[in-house]
Write a protein that holds these residues in place. Structure first.
Motif, short mmCIF file in Angstrom:
data_model
loop_
_atom_site.label_atom_id
_atom_site.label_comp_id
_atom_site.label_asym_id
_atom_site.label_seq_id
_atom_site.Cartn_x
_atom_site.Cartn_y
_atom_site.Cartn_z
N ILE A 65 0.84 -1.20 0.00
CA ILE A 65 0.00 0.00 0.00
C ILE A 65 0.88 1.25 0.00
CG2 ILE A 65 -1.67 1.34 1.35
CD1 ILE A 65 -2.80 -1.31 2.37
N ILE A 80 -1.75 8.34 -6.07
CA ILE A 80 -2.71 7.89 -5.06
C ILE A 80 -2.34 8.56 -3.74
CG2 ILE A 80 -3.67 5.90 -3.84
CD1 ILE A 80 -2.79 4.16 -6.19
N ILE A 83 -6.34 6.60 0.78
CA ILE A 83 -6.81 5.23 0.58
C ILE A 83 -7.59 4.76 1.81
CG2 ILE A 83 -4.79 4.05 1.55
CD1 ILE A 83 -4.97 2.18 -0.93
N ALA A 88 -8.21 -1.77 2.23
CA ALA A 88 -7.02 -2.04 1.43
C ALA A 88 -6.09 -3.04 2.09
CB ALA A 88 -6.28 -0.74 1.14
N THR A 172 -9.39 7.01 6.49
CA THR A 172 -8.47 6.90 5.36
C THR A 172 -7.05 7.29 5.79
OG1 THR A 172 -9.07 9.14 4.67
CG2 THR A 172 -10.18 7.33 3.57
#
Length: 220
Positions: A65, A80, A83, A88, A172
């Motif tokens: 990640i 990105i 997330i 994830a 997030t």
């Protein structure tokens, strides 16, 4: 015989002195570290201290990640930047065998795929909740590319679909900055009392990109 030995030793000593002087002249004099102060109120989630997935204790954030958020080395920056960490970290998309290497400070969390390796270790956390993470990436060659990443835990507004369609809040992980340190970085990274200091090696043979003499950042 003794005089001959003395002459030989004198020549050898003179040669060493000349070589040392020539070597010293080739050393690049780097400028002093840049000093910065960062004052900002970040939208940090109030629950960051009790987050399920972290950089410094189990359950660890999957290094894949972090790699995806850092972005490819060939690109100019990350794409990105935020997330859903809870989803994830258990997803197929970011699956990898997480390994942990014990160090004197923070654990080094990494994964390997054939001749590729990516990992991270936590440098520290500011009082405002910014997580400073040191990453290392190898792509099969001799290079080991180092980067400092800066993360915060945030609460993102979202929509929940079910019997009712209602607004909700999704925890997030958000990337707010990155500082490349270059290939095979051999300098020092220290963090204490909201003060981050990054310095190149003392011999000055490996300047840091953007800040050749190093950088010191005070987080307020």
């Amino acid at each position: 015989m003794i005089r001959t030995i003395q002459v030989i030793l004198s020549i050898a000593l003179l040669s060493c002195t000349v070589f040392s002087s020539a070597y010293a002249e080739t050393q690049v004099a780097l400028p002093p570290p840049v000093i910065k102060e960062l004052i900002h109120e970040w939208p940090v989630s109030q629950t960051w201290e009790t987050a399920l997935y972290t950089f410094h204790r189990e359950e660890f954030i999957n290094p894949k990640i972090v790699e995806e958020m850092q972005g490819p080395l060939a690109d100019s920056g990350p794409q990105i930047i935020s997330i859903n960490l809870h989803n994830a970290n258990i997803s197929n998309q970011f699956f990898s065998e997480v390994r942990v290497r014990t160090t004197k400070t923070m654990p080094y969390v990494y994964y390997q795929e054939q001749d590729k390796e990516f990992g991270y270790s936590l440098v520290g956390i500011t009082t405002t909740g910014i997580h400073i993470v040191h990453t290392q990436s190898t792509q099969g060659g001799s290079g080991v590319f180092h980067t400092l990443l800066f993360f915060i835990y945030t609460d993102t507004d979202s929509i929940s679909f079910g019997l009712e369609v209602i607004p909700s809040v999704t925890p997030t992980l958000t990337l707010i900055g990155s500082l490349p340190l270059g290939d095979r970085f051999a300098g020092t990274i220290t963090f204490a009392e909201d003060l981050l200091t990054v310095l190149p090696p003392k011999e000055g043979a490996q300047p840091i990109p953007f800040y050749s003499g190093g950088i010191t950042v005070r987080f307020e």
